[in-house]
Design a protein around this motif. Sequence first.
Motif, PDB file in Angstrom:
ATOM      1  N   LYS A  11       3.697   1.686  -1.345  1.00 33.17           N
ATOM      2  CA  LYS A  11       4.223   1.942  -2.690  1.00 33.17           C
ATOM      3  C   LYS A  11       3.193   2.627  -3.578  1.00 33.17           C
ATOM      4  O   LYS A  11       3.499   3.392  -4.468  1.00 33.17           O
ATOM      5  CB  LYS A  11       4.662   0.616  -3.322  1.00 33.17           C
ATOM      6  CG  LYS A  11       6.017   0.179  -2.803  1.00 33.17           C
ATOM      7  CD  LYS A  11       6.442  -1.124  -3.448  1.00 33.17           C
ATOM      8  CE  LYS A  11       7.612  -1.684  -2.678  1.00 33.17           C
ATOM      9  NZ  LYS A  11       7.609  -3.137  -2.665  1.00 33.17           N
ATOM     10  N   GLU A  12       1.919   2.256  -3.334  1.00 33.80           N
ATOM     11  CA  GLU A  12       0.843   2.816  -4.168  1.00 33.80           C
ATOM     12  C   GLU A  12       0.378   4.182  -3.718  1.00 33.80           C
ATOM     13  O   GLU A  12      -0.284   4.898  -4.455  1.00 33.80           O
ATOM     14  CB  GLU A  12      -0.347   1.851  -4.175  1.00 33.80           C
ATOM     15  CG  GLU A  12      -0.083   0.620  -5.026  1.00 33.80           C
ATOM     16  CD  GLU A  12      -1.043  -0.516  -4.706  1.00 33.80           C
ATOM     17  OE1 GLU A  12      -2.043  -0.288  -4.001  1.00 33.80           O
ATOM     18  OE2 GLU A  12      -0.766  -1.633  -5.169  1.00 33.80           O
TER      19      GLU A  12
ATOM     20  N   GLU B  97       0.831  -1.213   0.000  1.00 35.43           N
ATOM     21  CA  GLU B  97       0.000   0.000   0.000  1.00 35.43           C
ATOM     22  C   GLU B  97       0.859   1.254   0.000  1.00 35.43           C
ATOM     23  O   GLU B  97       0.522   2.250  -0.640  1.00 35.43           O
ATOM     24  CB  GLU B  97      -0.925  -0.005   1.214  1.00 35.43           C
ATOM     25  CG  GLU B  97      -2.037  -1.023   1.057  1.00 35.43           C
ATOM     26  CD  GLU B  97      -3.021  -1.046   2.227  1.00 35.43           C
ATOM     27  OE1 GLU B  97      -2.998  -0.108   3.046  1.00 35.43           O
ATOM     28  OE2 GLU B  97      -3.783  -2.007   2.308  1.00 35.43           O
TER      29      GLU B  97
END
Length: 208
Positions: A206-207, A204
């Motif tokens: 990274k996003e 999450e």
Amino acid sequence: MIEKKGLLIVISGPSGAGKGTVCTEIVSKKSNIKLSISATTRSPREGEVEGVNYFFKTKSEFEEMVNKGEFLEHAKIYDNYYGTPLKAISDELEKGRDIILEIEMQGAMQIKKAYPDAVFIFMLPPSLEELKNRITGRGTETEEQIKKRFSSAFNEIKLVSDYDYFIFNNTVEQSVEDIHNIINAEKCKVSRYKEEVIKKFELEEKEC
Ligand code: 5GP
């Protein structure tokens, strides 16, 4: 959320503590919990059904299963053999289902070695007096068998120290609730899921 694995739950306790009734009640209410069906050389009691209560085997059929390595554990109890078929357990766990093994203490300790992640629950009667009433009251054993089962009860109770949890079986409803609470708590244990939890937030992050 993270995917939770199936839990192997071992329930033991002296004969007459009421394990059978409580376990049947638990699986009747929750579709994700299955009860393991053991094989035994004991004769069926009135009302017991092949493949529902047990797989009833002759001594030589049972020995053949032992030799073929078909049991997760097996033990001799009160002159009869009992064993947990391995295949059904691994199939259910792979599907993410919880599985309850209602077995006695020798077998439970074999499971502890093979599945250290299993959860071990010991069911106690409210008192020895009550235990005696329950064993006598169910009317399924001979006088000799009742004596044998009751006389080993205290020695069996001492084995509670090898288990993770104990519950007093005062009422079926309370015991069912206690076991559900234990299962829920076990599924929130950091030690079982720390990698999955960290991985989820790593992805999450990274996003974000
Ligand atoms: P019963 O004859 O009253 O059905 O069971 C006698 C004892 O055998 C109970 O304590 C029960 O928990 C235990 N038992 C039932 N199935 C198994 C099994 O597969 N393995 C072991 N080790 N014990 C079992």
